[in-house]
Design a protein around this motif. Sequence first.
Motif, PDB file in Angstrom:
ATOM      1  N   GLU A 176      12.762   2.466  -5.241  1.00 30.46           N
ATOM      2  CA  GLU A 176      13.191   2.912  -5.456  1.00 30.46           C
ATOM      3  C   GLU A 176      13.627   3.341  -4.020  1.00 30.46           C
ATOM      4  O   GLU A 176      14.812   4.209  -3.282  1.00 30.46           O
ATOM      5  CB  GLU A 176      12.861   4.391  -6.310  1.00 30.46           C
ATOM      6  CG  GLU A 176      13.159   6.059  -5.703  1.00 30.46           C
ATOM      7  CD  GLU A 176      12.671   6.765  -6.765  1.00 30.46           C
ATOM      8  OE1 GLU A 176      12.384   8.010  -6.589  1.00 30.46           O
ATOM      9  OE2 GLU A 176      11.295   6.177  -7.814  1.00 30.46           O
ATOM     10  N   ARG A 177      13.147   3.577  -3.257  1.00 31.47           N
ATOM     11  CA  ARG A 177      12.463   3.070  -1.798  1.00 31.47           C
ATOM     12  C   ARG A 177      13.861   2.571  -0.558  1.00 31.47           C
ATOM     13  O   ARG A 177      14.558   3.292   0.022  1.00 31.47           O
ATOM     14  CB  ARG A 177      11.255   3.222  -0.902  1.00 31.47           C
ATOM     15  CG  ARG A 177      11.123   3.121   0.517  1.00 31.47           C
ATOM     16  CD  ARG A 177      10.571   4.145   1.194  1.00 31.47           C
ATOM     17  NE  ARG A 177      10.626   4.294   2.533  1.00 31.47           N
ATOM     18  CZ  ARG A 177       9.901   3.792   3.483  1.00 31.47           C
ATOM     19  NH1 ARG A 177       8.794   3.475   2.899  1.00 31.47           N
ATOM     20  NH2 ARG A 177       9.848   4.460   4.602  1.00 31.47           N
ATOM     21  N   ILE A 178      13.921   1.534  -1.027  1.00 32.61           N
ATOM     22  CA  ILE A 178      15.653   0.597  -0.613  1.00 32.61           C
ATOM     23  C   ILE A 178      16.311   1.134  -0.885  1.00 32.61           C
ATOM     24  O   ILE A 178      17.515   1.408  -0.068  1.00 32.61           O
ATOM     25  CB  ILE A 178      15.039  -1.350  -1.249  1.00 32.61           C
ATOM     26  CG1 ILE A 178      14.376  -1.405  -0.762  1.00 32.61           C
ATOM     27  CG2 ILE A 178      16.874  -1.748  -1.158  1.00 32.61           C
ATOM     28  CD1 ILE A 178      13.797  -3.200  -1.330  1.00 32.61           C
ATOM     29  N   ALA A 179      16.651   1.698  -1.992  1.00 31.46           N
ATOM     30  CA  ALA A 179      17.653   2.612  -3.118  1.00 31.46           C
ATOM     31  C   ALA A 179      18.181   3.570  -2.190  1.00 31.46           C
ATOM     32  O   ALA A 179      19.313   4.268  -1.544  1.00 31.46           O
ATOM     33  CB  ALA A 179      18.176   3.481  -3.957  1.00 31.46           C
ATOM     34  N   GLY A 180      16.468   4.300  -1.832  1.00 28.33           N
ATOM     35  CA  GLY A 180      17.464   6.018  -0.629  1.00 28.33           C
ATOM     36  C   GLY A 180      17.310   5.112   0.748  1.00 28.33           C
ATOM     37  O   GLY A 180      18.191   5.535   1.446  1.00 28.33           O
ATOM     38  N   LEU A 181      16.877   4.256   1.423  1.00 24.06           N
ATOM     39  CA  LEU A 181      17.578   3.496   2.416  1.00 24.06           C
ATOM     40  C   LEU A 181      18.589   3.031   2.000  1.00 24.06           C
ATOM     41  O   LEU A 181      20.020   3.080   3.246  1.00 24.06           O
ATOM     42  CB  LEU A 181      16.879   2.235   3.584  1.00 24.06           C
ATOM     43  CG  LEU A 181      15.309   2.466   3.682  1.00 24.06           C
ATOM     44  CD1 LEU A 181      14.414   1.113   3.749  1.00 24.06           C
ATOM     45  CD2 LEU A 181      15.846   3.419   4.491  1.00 24.06           C
ATOM     46  N   ALA A 182      19.472   2.824   1.082  1.00 29.76           N
ATOM     47  CA  ALA A 182      20.872   1.748   0.873  1.00 29.76           C
ATOM     48  C   ALA A 182      21.987   2.969   1.273  1.00 29.76           C
ATOM     49  O   ALA A 182      23.148   2.921   1.653  1.00 29.76           O
ATOM     50  CB  ALA A 182      21.028   1.857  -0.137  1.00 29.76           C
ATOM     51  N   GLU A 206       0.390  -0.831   0.171  1.00 26.83           N
ATOM     52  CA  GLU A 206      -0.289  -0.309  -0.259  1.00 26.83           C
ATOM     53  C   GLU A 206       1.051   0.810  -0.570  1.00 26.83           C
ATOM     54  O   GLU A 206       0.570   2.327  -1.147  1.00 26.83           O
ATOM     55  CB  GLU A 206      -0.719  -0.055   1.564  1.00 26.83           C
ATOM     56  CG  GLU A 206      -2.210  -1.673   1.080  1.00 26.83           C
ATOM     57  CD  GLU A 206      -1.905  -2.931   1.689  1.00 26.83           C
ATOM     58  OE1 GLU A 206      -2.097  -3.330   2.631  1.00 26.83           O
ATOM     59  OE2 GLU A 206      -0.068  -1.841   2.510  1.00 26.83           O
ATOM     60  N   GLY A 207       1.518   1.054   1.064  1.00 24.68           N
ATOM     61  CA  GLY A 207       2.598   2.252   1.076  1.00 24.68           C
ATOM     62  C   GLY A 207       3.955   2.468  -0.045  1.00 24.68           C
ATOM     63  O   GLY A 207       4.854   3.546  -0.357  1.00 24.68           O
ATOM     64  N   ASP A 208       3.742   1.494  -0.673  1.00 21.86           N
ATOM     65  CA  ASP A 208       5.484   1.041  -1.635  1.00 21.86           C
ATOM     66  C   ASP A 208       5.284   0.034  -2.223  1.00 21.86           C
ATOM     67  O   ASP A 208       5.566  -1.019  -2.525  1.00 21.86           O
ATOM     68  CB  ASP A 208       6.867   1.125  -0.420  1.00 21.86           C
ATOM     69  CG  ASP A 208       7.015   2.237   0.292  1.00 21.86           C
ATOM     70  OD1 ASP A 208       7.691   3.014   0.214  1.00 21.86           O
ATOM     71  OD2 ASP A 208       6.993   1.702   1.548  1.00 21.86           O
ATOM     72  N   PRO A 209       4.461  -0.095  -3.433  1.00 26.71           N
ATOM     73  CA  PRO A 209       4.151  -0.594  -4.588  1.00 26.71           C
ATOM     74  C   PRO A 209       5.362  -1.221  -5.384  1.00 26.71           C
ATOM     75  O   PRO A 209       6.203  -0.635  -4.777  1.00 26.71           O
ATOM     76  CB  PRO A 209       2.749  -0.114  -4.873  1.00 26.71           C
ATOM     77  CG  PRO A 209       3.558   1.565  -5.072  1.00 26.71           C
ATOM     78  CD  PRO A 209       3.674   1.794  -3.830  1.00 26.71           C
TER      79      PRO A 209
END
Length: 332
Positions: A92-98, A83-86
């Motif tokens: 892209e979300r994981i790349a930002g966290l990395a 729902e939040g990270d389709p």
Amino acid sequence: MPTSRRTITILAITGAVAVIAVVAAVVLLVGQAPEPPGRGTKIVASDLSKAADAATRAADGSPEQAAAKYLSAQPTAVWLTPEGDPTDVVGERIAGLAAEARDQSARIAVVVYGLPERDCGGHSAGGLDGDAYLEWTRAIGDALHEAADTSPLVILEPDSLALAPECGNVDERVEQLSAAIETLAGDSTWIYVDGGHSNWLAPAEMADLIDSVDRASRGDGERGIRGFVTNVSNFQATDDEVAYAHDVAGRLDGLHAIIDTGRSGAGSNGEWCNPPGRLVGEPGGTIGDDVVDTNLWIKPPGESDGDCNGGPAAGQWWPEAAVELTRDVVAD
């Protein structure tokens, strides 16, 4: 003149040193083997957490702001939901966290939470259908592979196994989780499946469930999981969880555990949904032994468990809870 034993010894030592030097050079070139989590493990404290957002929105100098600031600075796992990270944005979300993890000399820790009929229709109901779920987890696995240098930790579907007997879908859950493990597994990724907690299923029953997933996920190949995680989104005392993890692991073949201590500071009063009077627990990376790899903050303190005991919907920021949980560590 024959070579003396002393000369032979010197030559042997010299040769051994040369071999070690070559091996060391190779390690430097290809990178060291990924280390499993352990005492001292540091995970990323993301600037994009709900606690960080709440700290910017709360009134300056208020107890709500002080609590949010404190919690936003604590390394805490990041929950990924469809729902939040389709599928089209989760990479892209994981790349930002990395990128954040590299800046902090930390590791990624993500909670994958989106399987079909999630939470059996409870406060955190939702998730994807079977095919969409595999597509989503495959996108996560691909992104984690790109972030392999952060040696990611994956907490896979909290409550999914411990809740399965009650929901009557054990076989379905084993199949779903084992398939997800195949899409997420990588040489530098450490996966932990649901292990309930010390006041839920008996150790023997929990171990059987974990073993079923472990066997199904590896087939004839290598093991895809590091172990199991206990106390996620719960409040059990840490000593109880350590003893429980040892009991469960003792019935399994070489699996390890992680314990969620985000809200364990006051132990449990028997309630699981926004119980009053709780406290944050030991900071992540402060415990560990030959079975328990370490502890982490997995359920973010300050986020609601659901529409119960006065709380908002599951996952929403609840300022009053944040203040209560941090009352012993944040000055008035």
